[in-house]
Design a protein around this motif. Structure first.
Motif, PDB file in Angstrom:
ATOM      1  N   GLU A   1       8.186  -3.329  17.652  1.00 18.31           N
ATOM      2  CA  GLU A   1       7.637  -1.975  17.608  1.00 18.31           C
ATOM      3  C   GLU A   1       8.000  -1.267  16.310  1.00 18.31           C
ATOM      4  OE1 GLU A   1       9.439  -3.182  20.161  1.00 18.31           O
ATOM      5  OE2 GLU A   1       8.105  -3.125  21.905  1.00 18.31           O
ATOM      6  N   ASP A   2       9.268  -1.394  15.879  1.00 15.50           N
ATOM      7  CA  ASP A   2       9.688  -0.745  14.634  1.00 15.50           C
ATOM      8  C   ASP A   2       8.941  -1.296  13.428  1.00 15.50           C
ATOM      9  OD1 ASP A   2      11.485   0.864  16.010  1.00 15.50           O
ATOM     10  OD2 ASP A   2      13.247  -0.361  15.496  1.00 15.50           O
ATOM     11  N   MET A   3       8.725  -2.602  13.418  1.00 16.19           N
ATOM     12  CA  MET A   3       8.014  -3.199  12.277  1.00 16.19           C
ATOM     13  C   MET A   3       6.547  -2.795  12.276  1.00 16.19           C
ATOM     14  SD  MET A   3       9.887  -6.904  11.686  1.00 16.19           S
ATOM     15  CE  MET A   3       9.237  -7.655  13.160  1.00 16.19           C
ATOM     16  N   LEU A   4       5.923  -2.691  13.449  1.00 10.78           N
ATOM     17  CA  LEU A   4       4.545  -2.211  13.544  1.00 10.78           C
ATOM     18  C   LEU A   4       4.440  -0.797  12.984  1.00 10.78           C
ATOM     19  CD1 LEU A   4       1.580  -2.281  14.571  1.00 10.78           C
ATOM     20  CD2 LEU A   4       2.487  -1.515  16.786  1.00 10.78           C
ATOM     21  N   VAL A   5       5.344   0.076  13.417  1.00 17.10           N
ATOM     22  CA  VAL A   5       5.336   1.461  12.944  1.00 17.10           C
ATOM     23  C   VAL A   5       5.544   1.509  11.434  1.00 17.10           C
ATOM     24  CG1 VAL A   5       6.591   3.662  13.031  1.00 17.10           C
ATOM     25  CG2 VAL A   5       6.010   2.465  15.152  1.00 17.10           C
ATOM     26  N   ALA A   6       6.439   0.691  10.901  1.00 19.09           N
ATOM     27  CA  ALA A   6       6.695   0.678   9.457  1.00 19.09           C
ATOM     28  C   ALA A   6       5.437   0.304   8.675  1.00 19.09           C
ATOM     29  CB  ALA A   6       7.831  -0.291   9.133  1.00 19.09           C
ATOM     30  N   VAL A   7       4.684  -0.667   9.158  1.00 23.39           N
ATOM     31  CA  VAL A   7       3.445  -1.062   8.477  1.00 23.39           C
ATOM     32  C   VAL A   7       2.437   0.087   8.509  1.00 23.39           C
ATOM     33  CG1 VAL A   7       1.445  -2.611   8.543  1.00 23.39           C
ATOM     34  CG2 VAL A   7       3.755  -3.528   8.879  1.00 23.39           C
ATOM     35  N   LEU A   8       2.234   0.678   9.673  1.00 22.48           N
ATOM     36  CA  LEU A   8       1.260   1.771   9.787  1.00 22.48           C
ATOM     37  C   LEU A   8       1.702   3.000   8.990  1.00 22.48           C
ATOM     38  CD1 LEU A   8       0.331   1.442  13.573  1.00 22.48           C
ATOM     39  CD2 LEU A   8      -0.840   0.465  11.578  1.00 22.48           C
ATOM     40  N   ASP A   9       3.003   3.289   8.979  1.00 22.19           N
ATOM     41  CA  ASP A   9       3.513   4.405   8.167  1.00 22.19           C
ATOM     42  C   ASP A   9       3.232   4.175   6.688  1.00 22.19           C
ATOM     43  OD1 ASP A   9       4.480   6.050  10.187  1.00 22.19           O
ATOM     44  OD2 ASP A   9       6.547   5.312  10.045  1.00 22.19           O
ATOM     45  N   GLU A  10       3.356   2.932   6.227  1.00 22.47           N
ATOM     46  CA  GLU A  10       3.086   2.628   4.819  1.00 22.47           C
ATOM     47  C   GLU A  10       1.610   2.863   4.490  1.00 22.47           C
ATOM     48  OE1 GLU A  10       4.000   1.428   0.891  1.00 22.47           O
ATOM     49  OE2 GLU A  10       5.352   1.912   2.558  1.00 22.47           O
ATOM     50  N   VAL A  11       0.718   2.500   5.392  1.00 22.69           N
ATOM     51  CA  VAL A  11      -0.715   2.744   5.170  1.00 22.69           C
ATOM     52  C   VAL A  11      -0.977   4.243   5.065  1.00 22.69           C
ATOM     53  CG1 VAL A  11      -3.026   2.528   6.171  1.00 22.69           C
ATOM     54  CG2 VAL A  11      -1.442   0.584   6.253  1.00 22.69           C
ATOM     55  N   ILE A  12      -0.384   5.032   5.966  1.00 24.78           N
ATOM     56  CA  ILE A  12      -0.559   6.488   5.932  1.00 24.78           C
ATOM     57  C   ILE A  12       0.036   7.067   4.650  1.00 24.78           C
ATOM     58  CG2 ILE A  12       0.118   8.660   7.039  1.00 24.78           C
ATOM     59  CD1 ILE A  12      -0.139   7.140   9.747  1.00 24.78           C
ATOM     60  N   PHE A  13       1.209   6.591   4.246  1.00 24.02           N
ATOM     61  CA  PHE A  13       1.847   7.050   3.016  1.00 24.02           C
ATOM     62  C   PHE A  13       0.956   6.801   1.808  1.00 24.02           C
ATOM     63  CE2 PHE A  13       4.393   5.915  -0.727  1.00 24.02           C
ATOM     64  CZ  PHE A  13       5.022   7.130  -0.967  1.00 24.02           C
ATOM     65  N   ARG A  14       0.405   5.602   1.713  1.00 21.44           N
ATOM     66  CA  ARG A  14      -0.457   5.285   0.561  1.00 21.44           C
ATOM     67  C   ARG A  14      -1.728   6.127   0.567  1.00 21.44           C
ATOM     68  NH1 ARG A  14       1.471   1.464  -2.696  1.00 21.44           N
ATOM     69  NH2 ARG A  14       3.149   0.209  -1.836  1.00 21.44           N
ATOM     70  N   MET A  15      -2.236   6.415   1.746  1.00 20.45           N
ATOM     71  CA  MET A  15      -3.406   7.277   1.842  1.00 20.45           C
ATOM     72  C   MET A  15      -3.056   8.684   1.347  1.00 20.45           C
ATOM     73  SD  MET A  15      -5.336   8.634   5.219  1.00 20.45           S
ATOM     74  CE  MET A  15      -3.768   9.363   5.665  1.00 20.45           C
ATOM     75  N   ASP A  16      -1.911   9.197   1.791  1.00 22.95           N
ATOM     76  CA  ASP A  16      -1.491  10.545   1.407  1.00 22.95           C
ATOM     77  C   ASP A  16      -1.184  10.665  -0.079  1.00 22.95           C
ATOM     78  OD1 ASP A  16      -1.748  11.540   3.973  1.00 22.95           O
ATOM     79  OD2 ASP A  16       0.397  11.394   4.437  1.00 22.95           O
ATOM     80  N   THR A  17      -0.510   9.671  -0.638  1.00 20.39           N
ATOM     81  CA  THR A  17      -0.049   9.777  -2.021  1.00 20.39           C
ATOM     82  C   THR A  17      -1.021   9.227  -3.057  1.00 20.39           C
ATOM     83  OG1 THR A  17       1.172   7.679  -1.875  1.00 20.39           O
ATOM     84  CG2 THR A  17       2.370   9.710  -1.315  1.00 20.39           C
ATOM     85  N   GLU A  18      -1.855   8.266  -2.656  1.00 21.83           N
ATOM     86  CA  GLU A  18      -2.745   7.608  -3.616  1.00 21.83           C
ATOM     87  C   GLU A  18      -4.220   7.758  -3.282  1.00 21.83           C
ATOM     88  OE1 GLU A  18      -1.439   3.562  -3.496  1.00 21.83           O
ATOM     89  OE2 GLU A  18       0.579   4.051  -4.197  1.00 21.83           O
ATOM     90  N   GLY A  19      -4.520   8.219  -2.067  1.00 21.60           N
ATOM     91  CA  GLY A  19      -5.905   8.345  -1.649  1.00 21.60           C
ATOM     92  C   GLY A  19      -6.591   7.008  -1.445  1.00 21.60           C
ATOM     93  N   ARG A  20      -5.798   5.954  -1.197  1.00 22.98           N
ATOM     94  CA  ARG A  20      -6.364   4.611  -1.045  1.00 22.98           C
ATOM     95  C   ARG A  20      -6.168   4.116   0.383  1.00 22.98           C
ATOM     96  NH1 ARG A  20      -4.517   0.703  -5.609  1.00 22.98           N
ATOM     97  NH2 ARG A  20      -2.543   0.910  -4.547  1.00 22.98           N
ATOM     98  N   LEU A  21      -7.127   3.307   0.823  1.00 24.25           N
ATOM     99  CA  LEU A  21      -7.070   2.705   2.158  1.00 24.25           C
ATOM    100  C   LEU A  21      -7.393   1.222   2.063  1.00 24.25           C
ATOM    101  CD1 LEU A  21      -8.993   5.385   4.237  1.00 24.25           C
ATOM    102  CD2 LEU A  21      -6.565   4.835   4.377  1.00 24.25           C
ATOM    103  N   PRO A  22      -6.827   0.426   2.969  1.00 18.42           N
ATOM    104  CA  PRO A  22      -7.122  -1.005   2.927  1.00 18.42           C
ATOM    105  C   PRO A  22      -8.479  -1.339   3.539  1.00 18.42           C
ATOM    106  CG  PRO A  22      -5.524  -0.537   4.652  1.00 18.42           C
ATOM    107  CD  PRO A  22      -5.770   0.749   3.926  1.00 18.42           C
ATOM    108  N   ALA A  23      -9.177  -2.257   2.885  1.00 21.07           N
ATOM    109  CA  ALA A  23     -10.387  -2.833   3.466  1.00 21.07           C
ATOM    110  C   ALA A  23      -9.990  -3.936   4.431  1.00 21.07           C
ATOM    111  CB  ALA A  23     -11.289  -3.384   2.371  1.00 21.07           C
ATOM    112  N   SER A  24      -8.824  -4.557   4.177  1.00 23.60           N
ATOM    113  CA  SER A  24      -8.296  -5.578   5.072  1.00 23.60           C
ATOM    114  C   SER A  24      -6.795  -5.702   4.869  1.00 23.60           C
ATOM    115  CB  SER A  24      -8.975  -6.931   4.833  1.00 23.60           C
ATOM    116  OG  SER A  24      -8.634  -7.427   3.560  1.00 23.60           O
ATOM    117  N   ALA A  25      -6.143  -6.323   5.848  1.00 25.73           N
ATOM    118  CA  ALA A  25      -4.696  -6.524   5.785  1.00 25.73           C
ATOM    119  C   ALA A  25      -4.367  -7.946   6.209  1.00 25.73           C
ATOM    120  CB  ALA A  25      -3.991  -5.527   6.694  1.00 25.73           C
ATOM    121  N   ASP A  26      -3.397  -8.531   5.531  1.00 24.15           N
ATOM    122  CA  ASP A  26      -2.823  -9.817   5.926  1.00 24.15           C
ATOM    123  C   ASP A  26      -1.345  -9.570   6.169  1.00 24.15           C
ATOM    124  OD1 ASP A  26      -5.149 -11.444   5.627  1.00 24.15           O
ATOM    125  OD2 ASP A  26      -4.839 -11.424   3.458  1.00 24.15           O
TER     126      ASP A  26
END
Length: 135
Positions: A58-83
């Motif tokens: 659960e903690d690792m899932l949250v960390a991944v999703l938090d990183e996506v939100i952080f990058r959206m907030d700070t860089e305005g970028r979103l992933p088209a896909s994730a591995d």
């Protein structure tokens, strides 16, 4: 394997499922992005890589999703896909970013991942997770 958004009072709830734990995390990323934006399937060529330290699933899932939100907030970028790959007890994540000019925001933008009703576990048909996103 897949993901969906489900109704939730004043927030957004994302459910994801896949045969493997790491693929389930990647589906959760797609579900997070799909909950508020339309992103072209083809990446722009930019790739972001990061590692998530070992912890509970659960903690690792949250960390991944938090990183996506952080990058959206700070860089305005979103992933088209994730591995997502398991590495040394944690995750190694590669996000193939979408061209920012081609992203269309169509819903409430998540601000954080809530720990309330967080679920991530294996089952008879593979892995599933459910997260609530604060909007």
């Amino acid at each position: 394997m897949g993901h969906r958004s489900v109704p939730h009072t004043a927030d957004v709830r994302v459910e994801a499922w896949a045969p493997a734990r790491e693929r389930c995390v990647a589906e959760a990323v797609a579900g997070l992005v799909g909950s508020f934006a339309e992103v072209p399937a083809e990446p722009s060529g930019q790739t972001v890589e990061f590692r998530v330290d070992p912890g509970t699933d659960e903690d690792m899932l949250v960390a991944v999703l938090d990183e996506v939100i952080f990058r959206m907030d700070t860089e305005g970028r979103l992933p088209a896909s994730a591995d997502v790959a398991a590495v040394d007890g944690g995750f190694e994540v590669r996000l193939r970013m979408a061209d920012p000019d081609r992203i269309e925001v169509v819903g409430a933008v998540p601000k954080a991942v809530s720990l309330h009703e967080l679920r991530f576990a294996p089952g008879a048909d593979g892995w599933s997770c459910a997260v609530t996103l604060d909007v």
